[in-house]
Design a protein around this motif. Structure first.
Motif, PDB file in Angstrom:
ATOM      1  N   MET A  67       0.830  -1.192   0.000  1.00 31.27           N
ATOM      2  CA  MET A  67       0.000   0.000   0.000  1.00 31.27           C
ATOM      3  C   MET A  67       0.874   1.255   0.000  1.00 31.27           C
ATOM      4  SD  MET A  67      -2.751   1.722   0.004  1.00 31.27           S
ATOM      5  CE  MET A  67      -4.052   0.566   0.151  1.00 31.27           C
ATOM      6  N   LEU A  68       1.902   1.243   0.826  1.00 33.04           N
ATOM      7  CA  LEU A  68       2.766   2.423   0.907  1.00 33.04           C
ATOM      8  C   LEU A  68       3.485   2.683  -0.413  1.00 33.04           C
ATOM      9  CD1 LEU A  68       3.880   4.711   2.609  1.00 33.04           C
ATOM     10  CD2 LEU A  68       5.645   3.134   3.449  1.00 33.04           C
ATOM     11  N   VAL A  69       3.917   1.627  -1.081  1.00 32.26           N
ATOM     12  CA  VAL A  69       4.585   1.788  -2.377  1.00 32.26           C
ATOM     13  C   VAL A  69       3.638   2.442  -3.379  1.00 32.26           C
ATOM     14  CG1 VAL A  69       5.568   0.531  -4.340  1.00 32.26           C
ATOM     15  CG2 VAL A  69       6.215  -0.090  -2.006  1.00 32.26           C
ATOM     16  N   TRP A  70       2.379   1.998  -3.415  1.00 34.82           N
ATOM     17  CA  TRP A  70       1.399   2.561  -4.351  1.00 34.82           C
ATOM     18  C   TRP A  70       1.106   4.024  -4.035  1.00 34.82           C
ATOM     19  CZ3 TRP A  70       0.186   0.983  -8.941  1.00 34.82           C
ATOM     20  CH2 TRP A  70       0.348  -0.368  -9.262  1.00 34.82           C
ATOM     21  N   LEU A  71       0.960   4.334  -2.740  1.00 36.45           N
ATOM     22  CA  LEU A  71       0.699   5.724  -2.361  1.00 36.45           C
ATOM     23  C   LEU A  71       1.891   6.623  -2.701  1.00 36.45           C
ATOM     24  CD1 LEU A  71      -1.054   5.255   1.102  1.00 36.45           C
ATOM     25  CD2 LEU A  71      -2.132   5.897  -1.071  1.00 36.45           C
ATOM     26  N   CYS A  72       3.105   6.137  -2.431  1.00 38.14           N
ATOM     27  CA  CYS A  72       4.303   6.931  -2.739  1.00 38.14           C
ATOM     28  C   CYS A  72       4.461   7.117  -4.250  1.00 38.14           C
ATOM     29  CB  CYS A  72       5.536   6.275  -2.132  1.00 38.14           C
ATOM     30  SG  CYS A  72       5.607   6.430  -0.325  1.00 38.14           S
ATOM     31  N   ALA A  73       4.143   6.076  -5.013  1.00 37.27           N
ATOM     32  CA  ALA A  73       4.208   6.202  -6.474  1.00 37.27           C
ATOM     33  C   ALA A  73       3.213   7.243  -6.964  1.00 37.27           C
ATOM     34  CB  ALA A  73       3.946   4.852  -7.136  1.00 37.27           C
ATOM     35  N   ALA A  74       1.993   7.213  -6.427  1.00 37.66           N
ATOM     36  CA  ALA A  74       0.978   8.203  -6.827  1.00 37.66           C
ATOM     37  C   ALA A  74       1.451   9.616  -6.499  1.00 37.66           C
ATOM     38  CB  ALA A  74      -0.355   7.920  -6.130  1.00 37.66           C
ATOM     39  N   ALA A  75       2.016   9.788  -5.308  1.00 39.83           N
ATOM     40  CA  ALA A  75       2.496  11.109  -4.902  1.00 39.83           C
ATOM     41  C   ALA A  75       3.616  11.590  -5.822  1.00 39.83           C
ATOM     42  CB  ALA A  75       2.973  11.067  -3.452  1.00 39.83           C
ATOM     43  N   ALA A  76       4.561  10.717  -6.113  1.00 41.28           N
ATOM     44  CA  ALA A  76       5.679  11.109  -6.980  1.00 41.28           C
ATOM     45  C   ALA A  76       5.185  11.472  -8.378  1.00 41.28           C
ATOM     46  CB  ALA A  76       6.711   9.982  -7.049  1.00 41.28           C
ATOM     47  N   ALA A  81      -4.711   9.532   0.628  1.00 36.46           N
ATOM     48  CA  ALA A  81      -3.501   8.946   1.201  1.00 36.46           C
ATOM     49  C   ALA A  81      -3.581   8.888   2.726  1.00 36.46           C
ATOM     50  CB  ALA A  81      -2.274   9.734   0.752  1.00 36.46           C
ATOM     51  N   THR A  82      -4.014   9.967   3.346  1.00 35.77           N
ATOM     52  CA  THR A  82      -4.072   9.961   4.810  1.00 35.77           C
ATOM     53  C   THR A  82      -5.137   8.995   5.319  1.00 35.77           C
ATOM     54  OG1 THR A  82      -5.500  11.935   4.800  1.00 35.77           O
ATOM     55  CG2 THR A  82      -3.129  12.281   5.105  1.00 35.77           C
ATOM     56  N   LYS A  83      -6.245   8.899   4.640  1.00 38.24           N
ATOM     57  CA  LYS A  83      -7.283   7.937   5.050  1.00 38.24           C
ATOM     58  C   LYS A  83      -6.787   6.501   4.855  1.00 38.24           C
ATOM     59  CE  LYS A  83     -12.044   6.666   4.675  1.00 38.24           C
ATOM     60  NZ  LYS A  83     -13.180   7.270   5.256  1.00 38.24           N
ATOM     61  N   SER A  84      -6.074   6.246   3.764  1.00 40.06           N
ATOM     62  CA  SER A  84      -5.515   4.910   3.526  1.00 40.06           C
ATOM     63  C   SER A  84      -4.480   4.554   4.581  1.00 40.06           C
ATOM     64  CB  SER A  84      -4.886   4.836   2.135  1.00 40.06           C
ATOM     65  OG  SER A  84      -5.867   4.968   1.142  1.00 40.06           O
ATOM     66  N   GLU A 112       3.028   3.169  13.235  1.00 37.89           N
ATOM     67  CA  GLU A 112       3.752   3.293  11.964  1.00 37.89           C
ATOM     68  C   GLU A 112       3.256   4.453  11.101  1.00 37.89           C
ATOM     69  OE1 GLU A 112       3.730  -0.421   9.878  1.00 37.89           O
ATOM     70  OE2 GLU A 112       4.430  -1.528  11.630  1.00 37.89           O
ATOM     71  N   ARG A 113       2.293   5.183  11.559  1.00 40.42           N
ATOM     72  CA  ARG A 113       1.702   6.234  10.716  1.00 40.42           C
ATOM     73  C   ARG A 113       2.621   7.427  10.507  1.00 40.42           C
ATOM     74  NH1 ARG A 113      -3.941   5.697  13.681  1.00 40.42           N
ATOM     75  NH2 ARG A 113      -4.453   3.632  12.883  1.00 40.42           N
ATOM     76  N   GLY A 114       3.423   7.756  11.475  1.00 41.08           N
ATOM     77  CA  GLY A 114       4.373   8.860  11.302  1.00 41.08           C
ATOM     78  C   GLY A 114       5.392   8.541  10.222  1.00 41.08           C
ATOM     79  N   MET A 115       5.920   7.316  10.264  1.00 41.97           N
ATOM     80  CA  MET A 115       6.905   6.907   9.260  1.00 41.97           C
ATOM     81  C   MET A 115       6.272   6.859   7.872  1.00 41.97           C
ATOM     82  SD  MET A 115       8.895   3.299   8.748  1.00 41.97           S
ATOM     83  CE  MET A 115       7.342   2.528   8.331  1.00 41.97           C
ATOM     84  N   THR A 116       5.075   6.292   7.769  1.00 44.79           N
ATOM     85  CA  THR A 116       4.441   6.205   6.451  1.00 44.79           C
ATOM     86  C   THR A 116       4.119   7.590   5.907  1.00 44.79           C
ATOM     87  OG1 THR A 116       2.273   5.832   7.473  1.00 44.79           O
ATOM     88  CG2 THR A 116       3.503   3.885   6.822  1.00 44.79           C
ATOM     89  N   SER A 117       3.700   8.483   6.778  1.00 43.69           N
ATOM     90  CA  SER A 117       3.443   9.865   6.336  1.00 43.69           C
ATOM     91  C   SER A 117       4.739  10.532   5.883  1.00 43.69           C
ATOM     92  CB  SER A 117       2.803  10.676   7.462  1.00 43.69           C
ATOM     93  OG  SER A 117       1.538  10.156   7.780  1.00 43.69           O
ATOM     94  N   GLY A 118       5.838  10.214   6.562  1.00 46.88           N
ATOM     95  CA  GLY A 118       7.140  10.730   6.154  1.00 46.88           C
ATOM     96  C   GLY A 118       7.543  10.237   4.777  1.00 46.88           C
ATOM     97  N   PHE A 119       7.312   8.933   4.523  1.00 43.03           N
ATOM     98  CA  PHE A 119       7.594   8.393   3.188  1.00 43.03           C
ATOM     99  C   PHE A 119       6.757   9.113   2.133  1.00 43.03           C
ATOM    100  CE2 PHE A 119       9.549   4.563   5.058  1.00 43.03           C
ATOM    101  CZ  PHE A 119      10.596   4.381   4.163  1.00 43.03           C
ATOM    102  N   LEU A 120       5.476   9.286   2.424  1.00 46.64           N
ATOM    103  CA  LEU A 120       4.582   9.954   1.478  1.00 46.64           C
ATOM    104  C   LEU A 120       5.084  11.365   1.168  1.00 46.64           C
ATOM    105  CD1 LEU A 120       1.866   9.613  -0.069  1.00 46.64           C
ATOM    106  CD2 LEU A 120       0.805  10.760   1.879  1.00 46.64           C
ATOM    107  N   GLY A 121       5.390  12.132   2.198  1.00 40.07           N
ATOM    108  CA  GLY A 121       5.907  13.488   1.993  1.00 40.07           C
ATOM    109  C   GLY A 121       7.231  13.489   1.250  1.00 40.07           C
TER     110      GLY A 121
END
Length: 168
Positions: free
Chosen positions: A1-10, A109-112, A121-130
């Motif tokens: 999930m995190l990979v997909w969200l980060c790809a969308a953001a990029a 992204a934040t809801k996911s 783990e939400r702080g780290m995942t939010s950091g990856f997204l940003g």
């Protein structure tokens, strides 16, 4: 999930930031004034601002998977449409639509992240997204500057639309 969200953001940030690098070329080809180009560039952010709350509401109603797929499709098509823009009005319209579609990224992204990751783990995942938002912005600026001498700006934006269409 995190990979997909980060790809969308990029991908989104490549689309968002590349227009400003190509602005002088676009402005020259379309015969736009500096003021008109400023409106073109700001129209993305007007769409983004106006559609933040509605996209959050839609994320709650439709679900993040469905909405994120739809908005990635729309913002990618808007990026491709930049290639066919031949006037100030068309550029403003496609950039506004791109911004309106990208407004849903943060809400989805934040809801996911809330649904898929434990609170520890939400702080780290939010950091990856940003972080991937910044990576997308940097890649978009670099790639646009690199590609413009080899391709016309229309081809660059058609090329940029492909990853978002595949992602969606």
């Amino acid at each position: 999930m995190l990979v997909w969200l980060c790809a969308a953001a990029a991908i989104a940030y490549v689309h968002r930031n590349s227009v400003s690098v190509a602005a002088s070329t676009i402005r020259g080809d379309l015969g736009l004034s500096l003021d008109e180009m400023a409106i073109v560039l700001s129209s993305f952010f007007w769409g983004y601002a106006v559609f933040q709350i509605p996209s959050g509401w839609l994320a709650d109603r439709w679900g993040t998977r469905r909405l994120l797929s739809l908005i990635a499709l729309v913002w990618s098509l808007a990026t491709a449409a930049i290639a066919w823009a031949n006037s100030f009005e068309t550029m403003v319209t496609v950039r506004f639509i791109g911004g309106a579609a990208q407004a849903g990224i943060f809400a989805c992204a934040t809801k996911s992240i809330l649904k898929w990751f434990p609170s520890t783990e939400r702080g780290m995942t939010s950091g990856f997204l940003g972080g991937f938002m910044s990576v997308g912005g940097a890649v978009g600026a670099f790639a646009t500057g690199y590609l413009l001498p080899m391709l016309n700006w229309q081809s660059v934006f058609l090329l940029y639309a492909v990853p978002g269409l595949v992602w969606s």
